[in-house]
Motif scaffolding. Sequence first.
Motif, PDB file in Angstrom:
ATOM      1  N   ARG A  96       0.828  -1.208   0.000  1.00  0.00           N
ATOM      2  CA  ARG A  96       0.000   0.000   0.000  1.00  0.00           C
ATOM      3  C   ARG A  96       0.859   1.254   0.000  1.00  0.00           C
ATOM      4  N   LEU A  97       1.951   1.222   0.740  1.00  0.00           N
ATOM      5  CA  LEU A  97       2.814   2.399   0.800  1.00  0.00           C
ATOM      6  C   LEU A  97       3.519   2.620  -0.537  1.00  0.00           C
ATOM      7  N   SER A  98       3.947   1.550  -1.187  1.00  0.00           N
ATOM      8  CA  SER A  98       4.654   1.708  -2.451  1.00  0.00           C
ATOM      9  C   SER A  98       3.753   2.271  -3.538  1.00  0.00           C
ATOM     10  N   ARG A  99       2.441   2.106  -3.371  1.00  0.00           N
ATOM     11  CA  ARG A  99       1.495   2.611  -4.358  1.00  0.00           C
ATOM     12  C   ARG A  99       0.710   3.816  -3.849  1.00  0.00           C
ATOM     13  N   HIS A 100       1.161   4.378  -2.747  1.00  0.00           N
ATOM     14  CA  HIS A 100       0.462   5.505  -2.137  1.00  0.00           C
ATOM     15  C   HIS A 100       0.697   6.766  -2.980  1.00  0.00           C
ATOM     16  N   ARG A 101      -0.323   7.200  -3.679  1.00  0.00           N
ATOM     17  CA  ARG A 101      -0.166   8.321  -4.606  1.00  0.00           C
ATOM     18  C   ARG A 101      -0.888   9.589  -4.144  1.00  0.00           C
ATOM     19  N   SER A 102      -1.638   9.471  -3.079  1.00  0.00           N
ATOM     20  CA  SER A 102      -2.387  10.656  -2.657  1.00  0.00           C
ATOM     21  C   SER A 102      -1.487  11.698  -2.008  1.00  0.00           C
ATOM     22  N   GLU A 103      -0.305  11.301  -1.585  1.00  0.00           N
ATOM     23  CA  GLU A 103       0.602  12.235  -0.925  1.00  0.00           C
ATOM     24  C   GLU A 103       2.034  11.956  -1.344  1.00  0.00           C
ATOM     25  N   ARG A 104       2.671  12.957  -1.907  1.00  0.00           N
ATOM     26  CA  ARG A 104       4.069  12.799  -2.277  1.00  0.00           C
ATOM     27  C   ARG A 104       4.921  12.997  -1.023  1.00  0.00           C
ATOM     28  N   ALA A 105       5.838  12.095  -0.805  1.00  0.00           N
ATOM     29  CA  ALA A 105       6.656  12.156   0.398  1.00  0.00           C
ATOM     30  C   ALA A 105       7.458  13.451   0.418  1.00  0.00           C
ATOM     31  N   PRO A 106       7.607  14.058   1.579  1.00  0.00           N
ATOM     32  CA  PRO A 106       8.342  15.324   1.681  1.00  0.00           C
ATOM     33  C   PRO A 106       9.849  15.126   1.639  1.00  0.00           C
ATOM     34  N   VAL A 107      10.532  16.116   1.164  1.00  0.00           N
ATOM     35  CA  VAL A 107      11.997  16.096   1.133  1.00  0.00           C
ATOM     36  C   VAL A 107      12.562  16.296   2.528  1.00  0.00           C
ATOM     37  N   ASP A 108      11.938  17.145   3.327  1.00  0.00           N
ATOM     38  CA  ASP A 108      12.514  17.558   4.608  1.00  0.00           C
ATOM     39  C   ASP A 108      12.344  16.540   5.725  1.00  0.00           C
ATOM     40  N   SER A 109      11.434  15.589   5.568  1.00  0.00           N
ATOM     41  CA  SER A 109      11.201  14.597   6.612  1.00  0.00           C
ATOM     42  C   SER A 109      11.989  13.330   6.309  1.00  0.00           C
ATOM     43  N   ASP A 110      12.357  12.585   7.369  1.00  0.00           N
ATOM     44  CA  ASP A 110      12.966  11.281   7.125  1.00  0.00           C
ATOM     45  C   ASP A 110      11.862  10.280   6.788  1.00  0.00           C
ATOM     46  N   PHE A 111      12.234   9.221   6.076  1.00  0.00           N
ATOM     47  CA  PHE A 111      11.251   8.263   5.572  1.00  0.00           C
ATOM     48  C   PHE A 111      10.530   7.569   6.713  1.00  0.00           C
ATOM     49  N   ARG A 112      11.238   7.215   7.777  1.00  0.00           N
ATOM     50  CA  ARG A 112      10.618   6.483   8.877  1.00  0.00           C
ATOM     51  C   ARG A 112       9.472   7.288   9.491  1.00  0.00           C
ATOM     52  N   THR A 113       9.699   8.564   9.746  1.00  0.00           N
ATOM     53  CA  THR A 113       8.664   9.404  10.361  1.00  0.00           C
ATOM     54  C   THR A 113       7.460   9.540   9.444  1.00  0.00           C
ATOM     55  N   TRP A 114       7.720   9.803   8.166  1.00  0.00           N
ATOM     56  CA  TRP A 114       6.623   9.998   7.211  1.00  0.00           C
ATOM     57  C   TRP A 114       5.812   8.714   7.034  1.00  0.00           C
TER      58      TRP A 114
END
Length: 403
Positions: free
Chosen positions: A104-122
């Motif tokens: 589900r996360l790999s196909r999560h398109r409703s929100e583009r991951a932020p540059v400023d946050s680390d991946f674990r937190t997001w």
Amino acid sequence: MHRITVIGGGLAGLTAAITAAEAGARVTVHEAHHTLGGRARTAEAPYRTNEGPHALYNGGPHWTWLRRRGLLGPLAPIPLLEATRMRFRHRGTLRRTPPFPLLRLSRHRSERAPVDSDFRTWATALIGEEWALAAARYSAVALFHHDPGSLSAAFVQERLRRAMKLPPEAHYPRGGWATVVDRMAARAWNLGVRVETLSRVDTLPTDTPVIVATSLEAARRLLHDPSLTWDSGRTALLDLALRTRKGDPFVVSDLDAPGWIERFTAQDRGLAPHGQQLIQGQFPVAPGESKGQGVARAEELLDLGFPGWRERTVRRREALAQGRTGAVDRPGTTWRDRPAVDRGDGVFLAGDQVAAPGVLSEVSFTSGIEAATLALRLRPGAGGVPRRPARDTGWSHLDLKRA
């Protein structure tokens, strides 16, 4: 005619040389080793191993660049049957399918991951901490980093999507990456590129534009520029030739800690002798860990996925790759923040840790094209290469489709 010097005969250097020669430049390539290819070198038969697991993703501009020039050659896509033989270690046991939250996360398109946050937190905010960590560890297949969750969320998300894309983007040049290098070298030769092997350059020439297509560490020494640094991975590599056993998995991905094992003869049987199979694994290790600790994790995963592998081993090789696994971007940074291609004074940088987009080797291709394009724009006069301040090109001027 332009004269351009390229230092380094790996993927970045050959791409730059071909691009410049196609525009009519007279190009000389200096390679310190006796063969071309850099980290894309492939060992001689009977075991055609690369320096760690290698794959050619078909989603990047380098794919089009190679295909238009007839340089891709025969490819070995992942067989459908083998694709069903992926295994995932989670909570200490093997499972046949990836956890649904990871998909589900790999196909999560409703929100583009932020540059400023680390991946674990997001990712934790979307699917919970346990699954966020599993997703980060799976992404290590395209990162070679011991803690992918600490990297920029946008950076990891892109690689996770491409690694889990269906149908798979990963393809494999038959016979190993050296076959692609050989075709690139032949193309350069036919364009009149002069290639000098066993030619180590310690001082930059002053009469031509220079493209430094080496590792970032080597470029730092050659240019006497301490600013040429960027984060990369540190990874234990394990190559095994095993006697064939029916039922061995194609891939075993570790979701309990970053690690990946792949049976490369599943798609290209010619990589090992008849009756044997070639397995390559990569296990990222932290700065304080040893190669042995990474190899020990590899053996744990082999015990789960490849029963009796010790008794079946015909050949074994271990190595530690440090700073040779491509750039990784920390939170708050993107590829644009890496060392600029244009260093000023007619010097340009190419490689997999510089300011160019892409995944893994794609950065080498795109930076090689960028460096050659900029070098061709110089108009050296009788006094040599014109001097000017370094600048970050930002990549905006290069039309990759046209290239």
